[in-house]
Design a protein around this motif. Sequence first.
Motif, PDB file in Angstrom:
ATOM      1  N   VAL A  20     -17.558  11.517   2.745  1.00 26.95           N
ATOM      2  CA  VAL A  20     -18.170  11.231   1.438  1.00 26.95           C
ATOM      3  C   VAL A  20     -19.429  12.078   1.236  1.00 26.95           C
ATOM      4  CG1 VAL A  20     -19.399   9.453   0.135  1.00 26.95           C
ATOM      5  CG2 VAL A  20     -17.197   8.930   1.182  1.00 26.95           C
ATOM      6  N   TYR A  61      -9.147  14.237   0.108  1.00 28.41           N
ATOM      7  CA  TYR A  61      -8.891  12.927  -0.497  1.00 28.41           C
ATOM      8  C   TYR A  61     -10.170  12.355  -1.101  1.00 28.41           C
ATOM      9  CZ  TYR A  61      -4.470  13.039   2.052  1.00 28.41           C
ATOM     10  OH  TYR A  61      -3.228  13.383   2.525  1.00 28.41           O
ATOM     11  N   ALA A  62     -11.288  12.515  -0.399  1.00 25.49           N
ATOM     12  CA  ALA A  62     -12.569  12.036  -0.923  1.00 25.49           C
ATOM     13  C   ALA A  62     -12.960  12.804  -2.181  1.00 25.49           C
ATOM     14  CB  ALA A  62     -13.650  12.168   0.148  1.00 25.49           C
ATOM     15  N   ALA A 103     -10.837  11.477  -5.117  1.00 29.30           N
ATOM     16  CA  ALA A 103     -11.239  10.134  -5.540  1.00 29.30           C
ATOM     17  C   ALA A 103     -12.546  10.169  -6.320  1.00 29.30           C
ATOM     18  CB  ALA A 103     -11.363   9.226  -4.318  1.00 29.30           C
ATOM     19  N   MET A 104     -13.522  10.929  -5.836  1.00 23.17           N
ATOM     20  CA  MET A 104     -14.820  10.982  -6.520  1.00 23.17           C
ATOM     21  C   MET A 104     -14.754  11.829  -7.780  1.00 23.17           C
ATOM     22  SD  MET A 104     -17.690  10.993  -3.523  1.00 23.17           S
ATOM     23  CE  MET A 104     -16.953  12.262  -2.519  1.00 23.17           C
ATOM     24  N   ALA A 127     -13.628   6.366  -2.596  1.00 20.31           N
ATOM     25  CA  ALA A 127     -13.382   7.499  -1.698  1.00 20.31           C
ATOM     26  C   ALA A 127     -13.588   7.089  -0.243  1.00 20.31           C
ATOM     27  CB  ALA A 127     -14.305   8.662  -2.052  1.00 20.31           C
TER      28      ALA A 127
END
Length: 290
Positions: free
Chosen positions: A88, A172-173, A176-177, A218
Amino acid sequence: MNATLSAQPPRSQRWLMLALLLPGLLALGITFLLPLGWLGKISFSDSTLGDSGPLTLAHYLSVIADPFYWKVALTTIKLSALVALLAVLLAYPIALFLARTESRWRGLLVALAIAPLLTSSVVRTYGWMVMLSDQGLVNSGLSWLGVISAPLPISNNFFAATVALTEILMPYAIMAMLSGLGKLNRDYEDAAALLGASPARVLWRVILPLSLPGIVTAALLVFVLSISAFVTPRLIGGGRVFTLATEIFGEATVTLNWPLAATLSVLLLLLFGAVIALYQRVLNHLERDA
């Protein structure tokens, strides 16, 4: 009351909606609920292969009483939490830049940010094994610069698994963000800037609080993927990083103790449930504060 009744769909429409849901519900039951029930049954089986024998709690009691499995569970949680935190922290600036840039190359930049997902995690894990080995790129480069005289112990351990998983799960983070940052209203930032707030203060007091739901999502996604990761800890950990996933694989394929593997799987699912429940509470708290 009339408004409430008028807001409800007619009975024929409700039956149509139910009919449309049935195939998906049936597939979910066959592919998820039935195997999950079979897994639970095996975890209570007294037989080694889990196909017969009376039901027993012996496997659960043995896992709870064994300090080794407590250590494995703590290692799994520690590794997953650390990977989620690092992913993150590293992905947030990238996602923020991609969400705010007006460059005509934005689409290409987004594609490049998530392009590692097109490569197998096994390939990327082997790449990190080469880079972090005693004669790898990192140690060779530091040795050539005269920074170290002996190779750093950065392979076949917890550190190597953390670095590899963080890089593998960062896309992936970012996704998502990026989804959450794209929904932010720029008017709040403009208002803060007009009131004299510096860009750093706008970031800290406006953008960051408003993007917390995306950050939490995330972190949850990366945590869940990390906690179930098997290939990366197994390969780059060099057999020294024990997680619940690696132990489940070992019990199911090496020792052929299926009930114990099923027991660990059920405990892993319970851990999943606890994390998701915590995520939901945090998300509800953020929504109330907003």
